[in-house]
Design an enzyme around this catalytic site. Structure first.
Site, short mmCIF file in Angstrom:
data_model
loop_
_atom_site.label_atom_id
_atom_site.label_comp_id
_atom_site.label_asym_id
_atom_site.label_seq_id
_atom_site.Cartn_x
_atom_site.Cartn_y
_atom_site.Cartn_z
N GLY A 1 12.03 -20.01 -20.56
CA GLY A 1 11.38 -18.92 -19.76
C GLY A 1 10.46 -19.08 -20.74
O GLY A 1 9.73 -19.95 -22.07
N ALA B 1 17.68 -13.85 -20.28
CA ALA B 1 17.94 -11.84 -19.57
C ALA B 1 17.21 -12.45 -18.02
O ALA B 1 16.43 -13.57 -17.49
CB ALA B 1 16.68 -11.46 -20.14
N TYR C 1 17.78 -3.46 -13.86
CA TYR C 1 16.96 -3.79 -14.04
C TYR C 1 17.69 -3.05 -15.74
O TYR C 1 18.20 -3.48 -16.78
CB TYR C 1 15.92 -4.32 -13.69
CG TYR C 1 15.40 -5.35 -15.43
CD1 TYR C 1 15.62 -6.64 -16.42
CD2 TYR C 1 14.32 -4.58 -16.10
CE1 TYR C 1 15.45 -6.54 -16.84
CE2 TYR C 1 13.51 -5.08 -17.13
CZ TYR C 1 14.15 -6.74 -17.74
OH TYR C 1 12.91 -6.82 -18.48
#
Length: 288
Positions: A10, A65, A130
């Site tokens: 990421g 995440a 989220y």
């Protein structure tokens, strides 16, 4: 010291890999284990336990995440597994070794109704899936590991992956006009600066609790878009300001999510760059 870095593909994980690779001599006393889903499924409690034990892991930096904010509204189960349950598994595993964990979190734990920067002690009130799952993840690591540290950030971008900066660059070259919301206010954060701060924290010692980190300065998404185009030399695309109501999305966004960074600056004596200077540095790394 053996350190596990999850989510290494990421934005933040990639910046950590680059910084560590560029400064190998500074990290002679550390051995880093970079994993993503192919190497370690962090939703598998048993797999985490085995990995941490087999590799004598002393600390974990959890960069993994579920970050697709709009998609999370219809994919709540997976979002819950990655953002809430997985951090608990990581915290439990490292606690058994007496180690530490840094859990990266988000401004979305707040509802955005403030008019002054949010401190770490203010009431959380996430307004979407989220933010709700990230808040549960925070609470889980703080409860399950005595040496747990939560670092909240916001508006993350980098030369890696997909992000707002890359989207504005692409649209600016493809279109002669686009609209960007001007009534959502925050602080853009270059993932390279966050990665550097996290490595400073590791070197100087984990202080359990919650901390905020973003770049200095405040702007709207509209202001941010204008700066991206200005620095990239894009002049043929007109950027128009939009109200949030003019651009409906599945997930609600905080209208004001500026984070107060006084605590982390005092605790670690770090200087944080302004978002404009960091944006320019990121664009230079992208060769733009």
């Amino acid at each position: 010291m053996n350190i596990l870095i999850t989510g290494c593909n990421g934005q933040l994980g990639s910046c950590l890999r680059r910084l560590i690779g560029d400064n190998e001599s500074a990290f002679n006393d550390y051995r880093f284990f970079f994993t993503d889903v192919a190497e370690l499924d962090i939703t598998d409690c048993d797999a985490i336990g085995r990995f941490v034990a087999d590799n004598s892991i002393d600390g974990i930096i959890n960069c993994a995440a579920y970050t697709a904010v709009d998609k999370a509204e219809s994919d709540e189960q997976l979002c819950q597994r990655l953002n809430a349950e997985a951090p608990a598994f990581l915290a439990e595993a490292i606690e058994q070794r007496g180690g530490w964990i840094i859990q990266v979190s988000t401004d979305y734990v707040f509802d955005g109704t403030n008019h002054t920067p949010y401190t770490e002690d203010e009431q959380t009130n996430p307004i979407g899936v989220y933010g709700k799952t990230k808040l549960v993840g925070e609470l889980n690591v703080l409860k399950l590991c005595r040496r747990a540290m939560v670092v909240r950030t916001a508006w993350l971008y980098s030369e890696y992956g997909n992000n707002f900066v890359k989207t504005m660059l692409r649209l600016g070259r493809e279109r002669d006009m686009l609209g960007v919301v001007f009534d959502q206010i925050g602080s853009p954060t270059y993932a390279g600066d966050l990665a550097a701060a996290i490595l400073t924290i590791v070197e100087r010692g984990i202080q359990p609790g919650t901390f905020h980190f973003t770049n200095e300065g405040v702007c709207s998404w509209y202001d941010f878009a204008l700066a991206i185009h200005e620095m990239a030399g894009i002049s043929d695309c007109r950027v128009n300001p939009l109200h949030t109501a003019d651009y409906p999305t599945p997930a609600a966004r905080p209208h004001y999510s500026v984070l107060d960074k006084s605590k982390i600056k005092k605790a670690y004596n770090i200087d944080i760059p302004h978002w404009r200077s960091s944006l320019r540095r990121c664009l230079e790394l992208m060769d733009i």
